[in-house]
Write an enzyme that holds these catalytic residues in place. Structure first.
Site, short mmCIF file in Angstrom:
data_model
loop_
_atom_site.label_atom_id
_atom_site.label_comp_id
_atom_site.label_asym_id
_atom_site.label_seq_id
_atom_site.Cartn_x
_atom_site.Cartn_y
_atom_site.Cartn_z
N HIS A 1 -1.76 10.50 8.51
CA HIS A 1 -2.18 9.12 8.78
C HIS A 1 -3.17 8.99 9.93
CE1 HIS A 1 0.66 6.88 6.13
NE2 HIS A 1 1.25 8.07 6.14
N ARG B 1 -1.08 -1.46 19.04
CA ARG B 1 -0.06 -0.85 19.87
C ARG B 1 -0.72 -0.45 21.17
NH1 ARG B 1 0.88 3.84 19.06
NH2 ARG B 1 -0.56 4.12 17.34
N ASP C 1 -9.25 6.06 15.37
CA ASP C 1 -8.10 5.49 14.67
C ASP C 1 -8.11 6.03 13.24
OD1 ASP C 1 -5.90 3.90 14.22
OD2 ASP C 1 -6.84 2.08 15.00
N VAL D 1 -4.80 -3.33 10.94
CA VAL D 1 -4.97 -4.68 11.48
C VAL D 1 -6.28 -5.29 10.96
CG1 VAL D 1 -5.49 -5.93 13.62
CG2 VAL D 1 -3.48 -4.44 13.50
N ALA D 2 -7.35 -4.48 10.94
CA ALA D 2 -8.64 -4.98 10.48
C ALA D 2 -8.53 -5.51 9.05
CB ALA D 2 -9.68 -3.86 10.55
N GLU E 1 -5.73 -6.45 7.50
CA GLU E 1 -4.80 -7.60 7.44
C GLU E 1 -5.52 -8.88 7.86
OE1 GLU E 1 -0.95 -4.80 8.61
OE2 GLU E 1 -1.66 -6.30 10.03
N ASP F 1 -12.73 40.55 -11.11
CA ASP F 1 -12.38 39.52 -10.12
C ASP F 1 -13.48 38.50 -9.90
OD1 ASP F 1 -14.09 41.41 -8.73
OD2 ASP F 1 -13.58 40.25 -6.93
#
Ligand SMILES: O=P(O)(O)OC[C@H]1O[C@H](O[C@H]2O[C@H](CO)[C@@H](O)[C@H](O)[C@H]2O)[C@H](O)[C@@H](O)[C@@H]1O
Ligand SMILES: O=c1ccn([C@@H]2O[C@H](COP(=O)(O)OP(=O)(O)O)[C@@H](O)[C@H]2O)c(=O)[nH]1
Length: 759
Positions: free
Chosen positions: A200, A308, A407, A412-413, A415, A713
């Site tokens: 996150h 926060r 971040d 928040v942005a 929301e 291979d």
């Protein structure tokens, strides 16, 4: 004109093929969902609950954060369980039992931490080592042996608890930086479960990540997952770069090839529950709070910030920008206020406690200088707000000022934008937030430039309503579709897809059963054609090609194979004639050299191409230039081909130069009718008529075989596999082949495989 660009990216080819065939979405699976898995287990540092202590008991309240909402809306019919820390410090066993029972009713399973573990694992390694490192606060990073020890131990505790609930076919979805060792721990105990991990927070550039003493163990821990998700492509890129530099693993764009499976890495930008925020302003309770706020604040313009308490959030920079704004724009005095919500967080960590003091001082200073009897420039709330109050603030705020220095996403942005239903508003957003990737209609700022904050405020305050609405509409369009529900569903859909793909691929590995099937055919055959690639197949890949001499064991094996008169053994190699002759002197082998340009039969060499090529000046010039710019790469000139080798070059640089070289060669190669073939750490320029497949075709035309096996291979060996008849046995060494029927994951298993075959 022959010009073939073969990709050396097996995994991608394969992925594309499989994608073409089927891409499972949840709806694809009809009624069979339960047969795929039975449970989804979410493991995160915190459980989505709030536990309150009463006089003689505990109250457990669900706290529906973004993650819980998203997972709650998964379009999947499976039992959902959570494992995590309940967020309360309890040492008494009876109390633990009581909480465990209460949580069990919700399918939540607590991992209790001691005071010492909270200090060392949570406040220590998680939030004083990893958090500052991932947020580019290098000087804040603290290394302490006891932090790392605790981190390991607590990841082990989470694992123990989770194992109580994990069965094969379950999905395990691990969240965040506190649990980076957990994917491997779970994989070691339950090899067959599907494991996803989502990070996150930002994943830093390799240059920063490399300073972590435990970097190797951390990356290996994460690679226990099948799918690793990040908010943005940049974090994803940094992670892959760290993996190939630290672990020297084979990475193909978004895939990391391990011996027994592919780990996929992808970006999944997390969203929010859009409708919940968008409808919130019609809730009577929210309306009431908004009305009260408007009455109390009068007709002031409100700038809102919500975070926060964290140094990564750029709170001090924001205050400085606002102070500059007030100083330089007195015309806005008494007209504008900053409402700042700072939610207490990690206050036992020294840096956080210090920051709190600095914020208090900065706000005190601004209010001290500019306040009047009727006007407070900064309203400061050091507390957490419940949903209704928070959305009421989003509703009335004219501007949201979001200024993190780093971040992961910043919800928040999103929301704020989602809540904007009744009246528009302007979002000022730091380019350092993951959200800035999606919210391009915000006023984007660099928070380190406090003058830019000041001018962004001016731009927002003077932005016409029409422009505000247009920008808002564009951003709402995005966040209303990229919701948290979609995020969770996309992640799980991809995890299921990868799991199915890995299962299909790995069915091919040569194990006991496959070996005995091949051996049965070998034993029954009367005429066998065995085609062997050399480098990476019969001999390990070495730093310098001339060091890859055949081992005594290999020579012995080849002698035994060729002693059987039923066998025609051909080394089908890119090596030149001279090397093959020298290295296998005295063994009754046939050869194809330089990708089928030459072949040797009954002790005589033949050529399939024209006389020795005189290489074009332009092509040589391009190669020379590439070598000059790419230290540790070099040119090999063979009779019919030119090879640019880059096995010792840094992966990123090699990738860049490979692309540049191919681009530069395209013109002259098509003019001269040459083929450009990217291979394993090489780019080869050769005539188009021959390849490893053309040699197989020639051999098949000349002989009749009832057992045909080809092993290799490299990408160039794919031609060989493709040229086999339908009952031919193709064996890929190393990572995946879209063509081969079988796979031997490591080169060191090749000689034992043949020893068992001819036994
Ligand atoms: O649990 P805490 O120590 O109190 O911290 C709270 C959470 O903070 C971090 O949030 C991150 O995830 C958000 C959603 O993906 C993202 O928008 C934000 O940018 C990140 O910082 C942390 O990652 C969580 O683990 C914490 O629980
Ligand atoms: O008083 C508050 C302030 C914030 N939040 C929530 O806290 C989350 C903060 O998430 P973000 O991604 O912005 O930052 P993080 O704190 O996870 O780093 C958001 O969902 C907010 O709605 C809240 O519930 N109450």
């Amino acid at each position: 004109m022959h010009k073939i660009f073969q990709s050396n990216r097996y995994c991608i080819n394969l992925l594309q093929q499989l994608k073409g065939v089927r891409h499972p979405q949840f709806t694809d699976r009809g009624n069979n969902q339960k047969s795929y898995f039975m449970k989804i287990l979410i493991i995160a540092n915190r459980l989505p609950v709030k536990i309150e202590r009463t006089d003689d008991s505990f109250i457990v309240k669900r706290s529906e954060g973004g993650l819980a909402t998203g997972l709650g809306s998964l379009e999947i019919d499976a039992e959902m369980h959570w494992v995590g820390w309940p967020g309360i410090h309890v040492e008494n066993e009876d109390e633990k039992r009581e909480i465990t029972e209460k949580l069990a009713a919700l399918n939540y399973h607590p991992v209790f931490l001691t005071g010492e573990e909270i200090e060392t694992y949570y406040e220590g390694y998680s939030n004083s080592t990893i958090w500052p490192l991932c947020h580019y606060f290098f000087s804040y990073v603290q290394y302490k042996a006891e932090y790392w020890e605790a981190y390991r131990r607590v990841n082990g505790l989470f694992c123990e608890e989770a194992l109580n609930f994990i069965d094969d076919n379950d999905i395990v979805w691990i969240h965040d930086y506190q649990l980076m060792l957990l994917p491997k721990k779970i994989r070691d105990n339950r090899p067959n479960v599907m494991i996803g991990y989502f990070h996150h927070i930002p994943f830093p550039s390799y240059e920063l990540f490399r300073v972590l003493p435990e970097r190797e163990e951390v990356l290996k821990g994460l690679l226990g997952a099948d799918l690793i998700g990040f908010h943005t492509h940049d974090y994803m890129r940094h992670f892959i770069s760290a993996v190939y530099r630290v672990l020297d693993l084979n990475c193909n764009l978004d895939e990391i090839c391990l011996q027994d499976r592919i780990v996929h890495v992808d970006a999944f930008p997390m969203g929010i529950n859009y409708e919940q925020y968008h409808q919130a302003t019609s809730l009577p309770e929210v309306k009431k709070i908004s009305k009260r706020l408007i009455e109390e604040l009068g007709d002031q313009t409100i700038i809102l910030s919500v975070d926060r308490l964290d140094y990564s959030k750029g709170i001090l920079h924001r205050l400085e920008g606002f102070a500059n704004f007030l100083e330089n724009h007195p015309e806005y005095h008494k007209k504008v206020s900053l409402a700042m919500i700072v939610v207490p967080s990690r206050d036992a960590v020294e840096r956080y406690a210090d920051l709190k003091t600095q914020i208090d001082q900065s706000i005190g200073k601004i209010n001290g200088i500019y306040s009047t009897l009727g006007w407070t420039p900064v309203y400061y709330f050091y507390q957490s707000f419940p949903f209704n109050e928070l959305v009421a603030l989003y509703d009335i705020a004219d501007i949201a000022l979001v200024t993190p220095l780093r971040d992961g996403m910043n919800l928040v942005a999103k929301e704020y934008l989602a809540t904007k239903n009744r009246k528009p508003g302007v979002l000022i957003l730091s380019e350092m937030a993951g959200a800035a990737n999606e919210l391009t209609d915000a006023i984007i700022i660099n928070p380190n430039d406090t003058q830019e904050i000041e001018s962004a405020l001016l731009q927002a305050l003077t932005m016409p309503g029409k422009e505000q609405r247009l920008r808002l509409r564009n951003m709402q369009k995005r966040i209303s579709t990229q919701t948290v529900r979609k995020w969770a569903n996309d992640f799980i859909a991809e995890l299921l897809h990868i799991n199915r793909q890995n299962n299909e691929i790995f069915q091919k590995i040569v194990g006991e059963q496959q070996l005995s099937q091949i051996k049965e055919r070998y034993d029954q055959a009367t005429a066998r054609l065995i085609l062997l690639d050399y480098d990476g197949t019969l001999s390990p890949f070495t730093k310098r090609p001339e060091e890859a001499l055949p081992s005594g064991k290999l020579l012995h094996l080849l002698k035994r194979m060729t002693a059987d008169k039923k066998n025609k053994v051909v080394i089908n190699s890119g090596r030149n004639r001279q090397v093959l002759d020298k290295w296998f002197r005295g063994i009754d082998l046939d050869f194809a050299a330089e990708h089928g340009a030459f072949f040797k039969e009954n002790n005589r060499w033949y050529r399939n191409v024209q006389e020795k090529i005189t290489w074009d000046e332009e092509i040589l010039g391009i190669l020379e230039h590439t070598i000059d710019k790419t230290p540790r790469s070099y040119l090999e000139i063979k009779e019919s081909t030119l090879v640019w080798h880059y096995r010792n070059v840094d992966v990123w640089l090699a990738e860049l130069r490979e692309k540049q070289l191919i681009n530069a060669l395209m013109g002259p190669a098509s003019r001269l009718n040459l083929q450009i073939v990217p291979g394993n750490k090489i780019v080869e320029i050769k005539p188009p008529e021959t390849n490893k497949g053309s040699e197989v075709k020639r051999l098949l035309e000349k002989g009749n075989y009832d057992f045909i096996l080809a092993i290799g291979d490299d990408t160039t060996d794919e031609e060989m596999f493709r040229a086999l008849p339908p009952d031919g046995i193709s064996v890929k060494v190393g990572s995946f082949s879209p063509t081969a029927k079988y796979r031997i994951p490591v080169q060191s298993s090749v000689i034992p495989f043949f020893e068992n075959l001819i036994k």
